[in-house]
Design a protein around this motif. Structure first.
Motif, short mmCIF file in Angstrom:
data_model
loop_
_atom_site.label_atom_id
_atom_site.label_comp_id
_atom_site.label_asym_id
_atom_site.label_seq_id
_atom_site.Cartn_x
_atom_site.Cartn_y
_atom_site.Cartn_z
N VAL A 272 34.77 35.32 24.20
CA VAL A 272 35.51 35.20 25.46
C VAL A 272 36.66 36.18 25.52
O VAL A 272 37.40 36.36 24.54
CB VAL A 272 36.04 33.76 25.65
N ALA A 273 36.79 36.84 26.69
CA ALA A 273 37.95 37.66 27.01
C ALA A 273 38.52 37.15 28.33
O ALA A 273 37.78 36.67 29.19
CB ALA A 273 37.57 39.13 27.12
N SER A 274 39.85 37.24 28.49
CA SER A 274 40.49 36.73 29.70
C SER A 274 41.22 37.86 30.40
O SER A 274 41.69 38.81 29.77
CB SER A 274 41.48 35.61 29.34
N ALA A 275 41.33 37.74 31.72
CA ALA A 275 42.06 38.71 32.52
C ALA A 275 42.87 37.97 33.56
O ALA A 275 42.35 37.12 34.30
CB ALA A 275 41.11 39.70 33.19
N ASP A 276 44.17 38.28 33.61
CA ASP A 276 45.09 37.64 34.55
C ASP A 276 45.05 38.38 35.87
O ASP A 276 45.72 39.41 36.04
CB ASP A 276 46.49 37.63 33.95
N GLY A 277 44.21 37.93 36.80
CA GLY A 277 44.14 38.52 38.12
C GLY A 277 42.99 39.49 38.28
O GLY A 277 42.37 39.95 37.31
N GLY A 278 42.72 39.81 39.58
CA GLY A 278 41.55 40.62 39.91
C GLY A 278 41.62 42.05 39.40
O GLY A 278 40.62 42.59 38.91
N GLU A 279 42.77 42.71 39.49
CA GLU A 279 42.89 44.10 39.05
C GLU A 279 42.59 44.22 37.56
O GLU A 279 41.84 45.10 37.12
CB GLU A 279 44.31 44.62 39.34
N ARG A 280 43.20 43.34 36.77
CA ARG A 280 42.97 43.37 35.33
C ARG A 280 41.52 43.00 34.99
O ARG A 280 40.93 43.51 34.03
CB ARG A 280 43.94 42.45 34.61
N GLY A 281 40.96 42.11 35.81
CA GLY A 281 39.56 41.75 35.60
C GLY A 281 38.62 42.94 35.79
O GLY A 281 37.70 43.16 34.99
N LEU A 282 38.87 43.72 36.83
CA LEU A 282 38.03 44.90 37.06
C LEU A 282 38.20 45.93 35.96
O LEU A 282 37.24 46.59 35.55
CB LEU A 282 38.37 45.50 38.43
N SER A 283 39.45 46.11 35.48
CA SER A 283 39.68 47.03 34.38
C SER A 283 38.94 46.58 33.13
O SER A 283 38.36 47.40 32.40
CB SER A 283 41.18 47.14 34.09
N GLU B 62 31.60 45.25 27.39
CA GLU B 62 30.28 44.76 27.73
C GLU B 62 30.38 43.27 28.05
O GLU B 62 30.87 42.49 27.22
CB GLU B 62 29.31 44.97 26.56
N VAL B 63 29.95 42.90 29.23
CA VAL B 63 30.08 41.51 29.68
C VAL B 63 28.73 41.00 30.16
O VAL B 63 28.04 41.68 30.92
CB VAL B 63 31.12 41.41 30.83
N ASP B 64 28.34 39.79 29.68
CA ASP B 64 27.11 39.15 30.14
C ASP B 64 27.39 38.16 31.27
O ASP B 64 26.56 37.99 32.16
CB ASP B 64 26.44 38.38 28.99
N LEU B 65 28.54 37.48 31.17
CA LEU B 65 28.88 36.43 32.14
C LEU B 65 30.30 36.67 32.64
O LEU B 65 31.24 36.79 31.85
CB LEU B 65 28.79 35.05 31.48
N LEU B 66 30.44 36.76 33.96
CA LEU B 66 31.75 36.89 34.59
C LEU B 66 32.06 35.57 35.30
O LEU B 66 31.28 35.13 36.17
CB LEU B 66 31.74 38.04 35.60
N GLU C 19 36.30 40.25 46.13
CA GLU C 19 36.34 41.69 45.91
C GLU C 19 35.93 42.03 44.47
O GLU C 19 35.24 43.03 44.22
CB GLU C 19 37.75 42.22 46.20
N VAL C 20 36.37 41.18 43.53
CA VAL C 20 35.95 41.38 42.14
C VAL C 20 34.43 41.35 42.03
O VAL C 20 33.81 42.20 41.36
CB VAL C 20 36.57 40.31 41.22
N VAL C 21 33.81 40.38 42.70
CA VAL C 21 32.35 40.24 42.65
C VAL C 21 31.67 41.45 43.26
O VAL C 21 30.74 42.03 42.68
CB VAL C 21 31.91 38.95 43.36
N ARG C 22 32.13 41.85 44.42
CA ARG C 22 31.50 42.99 45.11
C ARG C 22 31.59 44.26 44.26
O ARG C 22 30.62 44.99 44.10
CB ARG C 22 32.14 43.21 46.48
N ARG C 23 32.75 44.54 43.71
CA ARG C 23 32.94 45.75 42.93
C ARG C 23 32.21 45.69 41.59
O ARG C 23 31.72 46.70 41.07
CB ARG C 23 34.42 46.04 42.76
#
Length: 409
Positions: A42-53, A59-63, A76-80
């Motif tokens: 598991v990796a975590s990201a605080d907010g959409g911008e950091r999530g996209l970065s 390498e991610v299997d599940l978002l 927007e995260v999903v679309r991008r």
């Protein structure tokens, strides 16, 4: 948090790589702990911008992403994420939302969401989402392996097909080299037409100048089409050239030998053969037709069919005798041999070209040079086919008696 003693998740050889995106640090920690208990990395990201970065660098299997976040929201995260992964790899997307209305869920599905988690996230719901992601990843990997195998098989098939095409091209070139050159052969003019129905044909044409100035000629039509028929026609062509019969008796013996060789195979092979000799000096010819259509002889504008010297096709019956028949071949005479593919060629209405039409064309083209006359007959055949191929191999060999330099074909 809930217990996972009766887990739905089957441990995978490669742990599921999960990225959790949310602007709530507490929720991030809770969901991450639950996912780790399920065996995920598991990796975590605080907010959409950091999530996209994070998606760009890992390498991610599940978002797993929240819907409502300041700045770049979950949609927007999903679309991008989908746009970045278009056509590449596997990514299962789960959206966490407190909004469970139909319009929201439909918009998320259109953006690329695979599953939903309602807040507060229940452990069993998260476990089901992980199990679904693992199963889909397994199916994706199996599909990738099968696609790779298919791609490899396709490449090998393409290579094999290219080799076959190269072999067929070489065989076609070899067959064309067997054809006698147009022009003069001894004191005779020679012209021909050869159009196989497939890449390789079962017909063959031959003409050789003999030491005494006479010409050995033949047209062979082997049963069938394609490679097997072509191989048979190659063999028979070379056998007749090898035996090189120079007298009527030798001609009959050569056909008898060919007949026995084919009959000895004890299969359904056979061939029709028109074989003969032309002697310009003696103004005569000898012909033997083993099941082959009767040649056409044109003398002083009169068309004659050479019906004598006919017998069964070569290979039908062992012990068949072949007796060549003599015919006059004075100066100015023309002789035409042809396969049944010529006379049996049909137009779109199913009407055959026919022997009468061929005879009439031969008589009408008599004033033309021999090569031009054969071209005129060929045009008559192809114009009726309107660009379509022929059902059978087309072979035609024509001679005209006229003085000339010696040559060989």
């Amino acid at each position: 948090m809930g217990a996972f003693s009766n887990s739905l998740v089957v441990p995978a050889r490669t742990p599921l790589r999960v990225l959790v995106v949310d602007d709530d640090p507490l929720l991030l920690e809770v969901v991450a702990i639950q996912l780790e208990m399920l065996g995920c990395e598991v990796a975590s990201a605080d907010g959409g911008e950091r999530g996209l970065s994070a998606l760009e660098s890992a390498e991610v299997d599940l978002l797993v992403t929240d819907w409502q976040m300041p700045g770049v929201d979950g949609m927007e995260v999903v679309r991008r994420a989908r746009a970045a992964r278009a056509g590449e790899g596997y990514l299962h997307i789960v959206m966490m939302t407190a909004r469970g209305d139909e319009q929201t869920m439909r918009a998320a599905l259109e953006a690329g969401v695979d599953d939903f988690l309602e807040k507060p996230v229940q452990p069993i719901a998260l476990e089901i989402a992980v199990a679904s992601a693992l199963r889909n990843r397994l199916l994706h990997r199996r599909l990738e392996r099968r696609n790779n195998l298919l791609s490899t098989a396709h490449g090998r098939t393409r290579e094999a097909l290219d080799r076959i095409r190269a072999d067929l091209a070489a065989a076609t070139a070899l067959h064309e080299r067997l054809l006698p050159p147009e022009g003069r052969i001894g004191a005779l003019a020679l012209s021909r037409m050869y159009r196989p129905a497939a890449v390789l044909g079962g017909d063959s044409i031959g003409a050789s100048l003999l030491p005494d100035g006479s010409v050995l000629f033949f047209v062979i039509d082997v049963r069938g089409h394609g490679v097997p028929a072509a191989l048979d026609s190659f063999h028979l062509h070379h056998r007749l050239k090898q035996m090189r019969p120079a007298t009527p008796v030798a001609l009959g013996n050569a056909l008898a030998t060919v007949n026995e060789e084919i009959a000895a195979r004890e299969d359904d092979s056979y061939a029709t053969i028109a074989c003969g000799l032309l002697s310009p000096e003696r103004e005569e010819g000898w012909i033997c037709c083993a099941g082959h259509p009767s040649p056409i002889l044109l003398i002083d504008g009169e068309v004659n069919m050479l019906e004598d010297g006919r017998s069964m096709p070569a290979g039908w019956f062992s012990g068949t005798e072949f007796a060549p028949a003599r015919f006059a071949f004075p100066r100015g005479a023309r002789l035409m041999l042809y396969s049944d593919g010529v006379t049996e060629s049909t137009d779109e209405a199913g009407e055959e070209f026919g022997l009468d039409r061929l005879s009439a064309l031969m008589a009408r083209t008599r004033p033309m040079p021999l090569a031009q006359a054969v071209q005129d007959i060929e045009r008559g055949l192809t114009s009726r086919r309107l660009g379509a191929g022929f059902e059978d191999d087309i072979s035609l060999l024509a001679f005209e008696h006229e003085k000339g330099d010696d040559g060989d074909g």
